[in-house]
Write a protein that holds these residues in place. Structure first.
Motif, PDB file in Angstrom:
ATOM      1  N   GLY B  42       0.796  -1.230   0.000  1.00 62.14           N
ATOM      2  CA  GLY B  42       0.000   0.000   0.000  1.00 62.14           C
ATOM      3  C   GLY B  42       0.827   1.278   0.000  1.00 62.14           C
ATOM      4  O   GLY B  42       0.305   2.353   0.246  1.00 62.14           O
ATOM      5  N   ARG B  43       2.135   1.178  -0.278  1.00 61.70           N
ATOM      6  CA  ARG B  43       3.046   2.344  -0.295  1.00 61.70           C
ATOM      7  C   ARG B  43       2.925   3.160   0.985  1.00 61.70           C
ATOM      8  O   ARG B  43       2.732   4.374   0.935  1.00 61.70           O
ATOM      9  N   LYS B  44       3.025   2.520   2.140  1.00 68.14           N
ATOM     10  CA  LYS B  44       2.941   3.337   3.353  1.00 68.14           C
ATOM     11  C   LYS B  44       3.973   2.972   4.415  1.00 68.14           C
ATOM     12  O   LYS B  44       3.781   3.226   5.590  1.00 68.14           O
ATOM     13  N   PHE B  45       5.103   2.386   3.997  1.00 63.34           N
ATOM     14  CA  PHE B  45       6.113   1.993   4.984  1.00 63.34           C
ATOM     15  C   PHE B  45       7.006   3.174   5.365  1.00 63.34           C
ATOM     16  O   PHE B  45       7.418   3.962   4.527  1.00 63.34           O
ATOM     17  N   SER B  46       7.329   3.261   6.660  1.00 66.95           N
ATOM     18  CA  SER B  46       8.178   4.347   7.158  1.00 66.95           C
ATOM     19  C   SER B  46       9.639   4.084   6.802  1.00 66.95           C
ATOM     20  O   SER B  46       9.997   2.995   6.344  1.00 66.95           O
ATOM     21  N   ALA B  47      10.486   5.104   7.076  1.00 65.31           N
ATOM     22  CA  ALA B  47      11.922   4.969   6.778  1.00 65.31           C
ATOM     23  C   ALA B  47      12.509   3.745   7.477  1.00 65.31           C
ATOM     24  O   ALA B  47      13.281   2.984   6.881  1.00 65.31           O
ATOM     25  N   ALA B  48      12.126   3.520   8.738  1.00 62.86           N
ATOM     26  CA  ALA B  48      12.702   2.401   9.483  1.00 62.86           C
ATOM     27  C   ALA B  48      12.297   1.064   8.870  1.00 62.86           C
ATOM     28  O   ALA B  48      13.118   0.148   8.741  1.00 62.86           O
ATOM     29  N   ILE B  49      11.029   0.941   8.447  1.00 60.23           N
ATOM     30  CA  ILE B  49      10.573  -0.325   7.876  1.00 60.23           C
ATOM     31  C   ILE B  49      11.245  -0.574   6.531  1.00 60.23           C
ATOM     32  O   ILE B  49      11.684  -1.685   6.235  1.00 60.23           O
ATOM     33  N   VAL B  50      11.356   0.486   5.710  1.00 59.03           N
ATOM     34  CA  VAL B  50      12.014   0.315   4.409  1.00 59.03           C
ATOM     35  C   VAL B  50      13.484  -0.044   4.608  1.00 59.03           C
ATOM     36  O   VAL B  50      14.052  -0.843   3.862  1.00 59.03           O
ATOM     37  N   LYS B 266      11.156  11.365   0.942  1.00 58.94           N
ATOM     38  CA  LYS B 266      12.118  11.724   1.989  1.00 58.94           C
ATOM     39  C   LYS B 266      12.454  10.549   2.890  1.00 58.94           C
ATOM     40  O   LYS B 266      13.602  10.339   3.245  1.00 58.94           O
ATOM     41  N   SER B 267      11.417   9.787   3.282  1.00 63.06           N
ATOM     42  CA  SER B 267      11.705   8.653   4.153  1.00 63.06           C
ATOM     43  C   SER B 267      12.505   7.595   3.385  1.00 63.06           C
ATOM     44  O   SER B 267      13.375   6.932   3.942  1.00 63.06           O
ATOM     45  N   LEU B 268      12.224   7.483   2.072  1.00 59.92           N
ATOM     46  CA  LEU B 268      12.987   6.542   1.255  1.00 59.92           C
ATOM     47  C   LEU B 268      14.456   6.962   1.200  1.00 59.92           C
ATOM     48  O   LEU B 268      15.358   6.147   1.408  1.00 59.92           O
ATOM     49  N   ARG B 269      14.697   8.268   0.956  1.00 63.12           N
ATOM     50  CA  ARG B 269      16.088   8.740   0.844  1.00 63.12           C
ATOM     51  C   ARG B 269      16.846   8.515   2.148  1.00 63.12           C
ATOM     52  O   ARG B 269      17.977   8.034   2.153  1.00 63.12           O
ATOM     53  N   LEU B 270      16.211   8.855   3.257  1.00 64.48           N
ATOM     54  CA  LEU B 270      16.892   8.699   4.548  1.00 64.48           C
ATOM     55  C   LEU B 270      17.223   7.232   4.810  1.00 64.48           C
ATOM     56  O   LEU B 270      18.336   6.889   5.208  1.00 64.48           O
ATOM     57  N   SER B 271      16.261   6.344   4.536  1.00 60.97           N
ATOM     58  CA  SER B 271      16.504   4.924   4.817  1.00 60.97           C
ATOM     59  C   SER B 271      17.641   4.390   3.943  1.00 60.97           C
ATOM     60  O   SER B 271      18.491   3.645   4.416  1.00 60.97           O
ATOM     61  N   GLN B 272      17.685   4.797   2.675  1.00 64.02           N
ATOM     62  CA  GLN B 272      18.747   4.311   1.785  1.00 64.02           C
ATOM     63  C   GLN B 272      20.109   4.802   2.252  1.00 64.02           C
ATOM     64  O   GLN B 272      21.087   4.059   2.239  1.00 64.02           O
TER      65      GLN B 272
END
Lengths: 75, 497
Positions: B42-50, B266-272
């Motif tokens: 559902g495209r709703k995972f947070s930075a930590a989960i990703v 943004k959460s994607l960038r931070l997690s990566q």
């Protein structure tokens, strides 16, 4: 005037995050700089611990770039 | 064979794993008859989960079987995996948020969806989808090799071991197929977090035990120079391996799936950006390939039980077995076992997305949303079992070569995907030609490098002063030249298209 300032700071933001991102690539691409055994740490040759150290440095540099960009650079 | 207490721990943890797999359906609940709910959570995972989910793609059999195995049998050159994971996220943190934005806006689920829209070419998108599906196959195959190796060490000594191991593997895949069908990416994500917690604890335990009881000095004693560091002639092989692997990771459909499940760019960038930390465990596991030389019992077991060509595959399970008490060995073995299962689930899901969205939908454009989701779920099961069949048909001794082969294949989609993120001015026919030539040359050079025998290396010898280069680099170079020259030639005609 204020638009110029914004454009300038945008540009310096881009340059900063680009430099932060590129440093680990350059350091690790210069392979001959770490093809050696000494100094060892606890018997582990330089070749191994140096690259292991770069995992931490890369996360720090990339993380800083991401935080700066997320805060000041839009999406 | 592992003592009963160890087997018991293994089984109990496996049951928890299966429970989490099914429980995933209820987690962050969504309408599972929609494809992006099933396969993107559902495209709703947070930075930590990703961070965990994409990291889970890293801690696969590649990390705990292929790399330590090759460090053990070939030497320091296979430590290339460490600079690879150090830099790959520097690419991902800029490329993937860009792909995320356009995908969210236009409802894309796969990289092929993006390619089709960016270059207005259905044929190019279908080609990219097929290449993505094929490139995942050897990668899933590698996961199965890892699972087989842990079962083999765990059960070594019992009667009919091959039959028991094969049956356990097939049973696990049936369970995996059912819970992936039911829970989709949510199930994979919950189990990924469970698996990584187990693996991180196990790696830490084994490293502490090995350092206290053996130490690096003793392990390195008597080993040739190529184990202390790479040789001067391997420098070009080293950078071509790690840079190309870094470029390849996010071209894989499963990495795209993981990235698109984030809730925001943004959460994607931070997690990566923080994922290189995940590589620390990978680096320590690579060192298992050296540490095992200091563990007399483990080394004797390896030498007495397996032939030289397949010995490496069992390095990590053997070192764990001879370092930790039985219950903790069962704990660690379960981590490695599901460390193959979870990525296999994510990979098969991403294959089925490509198959459904970019091949079946092209043939049946009027397919309803619920029919689309159902097709993807069924295709996922088929792809899982194709990979199982693949492993039973081909003998797989040099497991890392499986992943590198997938890398050579998937790298050929780089111009369409990564260059496509910065420009849509490339000519679609040049992209197709470059892709096909890159694939053809890649396979041809594999044959040349291996003297037309079984594939055991992905390095092509160039000259006595250059040494060898990774074939993926050579094939991608040829591909890029064709794309760039072709697009330049086509430029004057562009407006008429």
């Amino acid at each position: 005037m204020s638009q110029n300032v914004t454009a300038m700071s945008k540009r310096s933001l881009y340059v900063t995050v680009a430099i932060l991102t590129i440093i680990p690539f350059i350091a690790l691409a210069i392979v001959p700089s770490y093809v050696r055994t000494n100094p060892e740490i606890g018997g582990l040759p330089f070749f191994y611990w140096y690259q292991l150290l770069w995992l931490f440095l890369a996360a720090a540099l990339f993380g800083l770039a991401a935080i700066l960009y997320n805060k000041y650079g839009g999406e | 064979m592992l003592a009963l207490s160890g087997i018991l721990v293994w089984v109990i943890l496996l049951l928890i794993f299966i429970f989490l797999g099914f429980y995933g359906r209820r987690w962050k609940k969504g309408d599972m008859s929609k494809l992006d709910e099933w396969s993107l959570g559902g495209r709703k995972f947070s930075a930590a989960i990703v961070w965990f989910l994409v990291g889970a793609d890293l801690y696969t059999a590649y990390t705990f079987i292929a790399i330590p195995s090759s460090v053990f049998s070939i030497g320091a050159i296979y430590y290339y995996a460490v600079p690879y994971v150090a830099v790959t996220f520097g690419i991902a943190m800029w490329a993937m948020p860009k792909l995320w934005k356009v995908s969210k806006e236009k409802g894309f689920i796969t990289a092929s969806d993006f390619v089709k829209s960016n270059f207005s070419s259905r044929n190019l998108a279908i080609l990219i989808a097929i290449v993505g599906i094929v490139a995942e196959l050897p990668y899933i195959g590698l996961q199965i090799v890892g699972m087989l190796s842990v079962l083999t060490v765990m059960l070594s000594g019992i009667a009919n071991i091959k039959l028991v191991v094969d049956l356990s593997l097939i049973l696990s895949f049936i369970i995996l197929a059912i819970f992936t069908y039911v829970s989709g990416l949510r199930g994979a994500t919950l189990t990924a977090i469970f698996k990584d917690a187990i693996i991180l604890i196990s790696v830490a335990l084994v490293i502490i035990v090995a350092l206290v009881t053996i130490g690096f000095t003793k392990s390195f004693t008597g080993l040739p120079v190529k184990y202390y560091h790479i040789l001067p002639l391997q420098v070009n092989a080293y950078w071509s391996l790690f840079l190309m692997s870094a470029l390849a990771l996010y071209l894989y459909p499963h990495a795209v799936t993981g990235s698109l499940s984030a809730k925001s760019p943004k959460s994607l960038r931070l997690s990566q950006s923080l994922l290189p930390l995940y590589g620390v465990g990978l680096a320590l596991l690579a060192l298992f390939g050296i540490l095992v030389y200091g563990n007399h019992a483990a080394l004797t077991f390896l030498k007495d039980t397996f032939v030289a060509s397949s010995r490496g595959t069992y390095v990590v399970p053997a070192l764990i077995f001879y370092s930790l008490p039985a219950p903790l060995t069962g704990f660690a073995f379960l981590g490695i076992f599901i460390g193959g299962l979870v990525p296999a689930s994510i990979m098969a899901m991403s294959q089925s997305n490509l198959f459904t969205r970019n091949i079946v939908r092209e043939l049946y454009p009027k397919m309803s949303a619920s029919r689309e989701a159902l097709t993807a779920k069924v295709a996922m099961i088929v792809f899982l079992f194709i990979a199982v069949g693949f492993v039973f048909i081909f003998p797989l001794s040099y497991s890392v070569q499986l992943q590198l082969l997938g890398g050579i294949i998937i790298l050929q989609t780089l111009p369409s995907l990564f260059l496509g993120l910065v420009t849509n001015k490339l000519n679609k026919y040049s992209l197709m030609a470059g892709l096909l030539v890159g694939l053809g040359l890649g396979i041809y050079w594999m044959e040349v490098a291996n003297h037309f025998h079984a594939w055991t290396t992905t390095l092509l010898p160039i000259s006595s002063s250059v040494g060898s280069l990774f074939i993926g680099f050579l094939a991608l170079s040829a591909n890029l030249i064709i794309v760039l020259v072709g697009s330049l030639v086509a430029l004057p005609f562009r407006k008429k298209q």
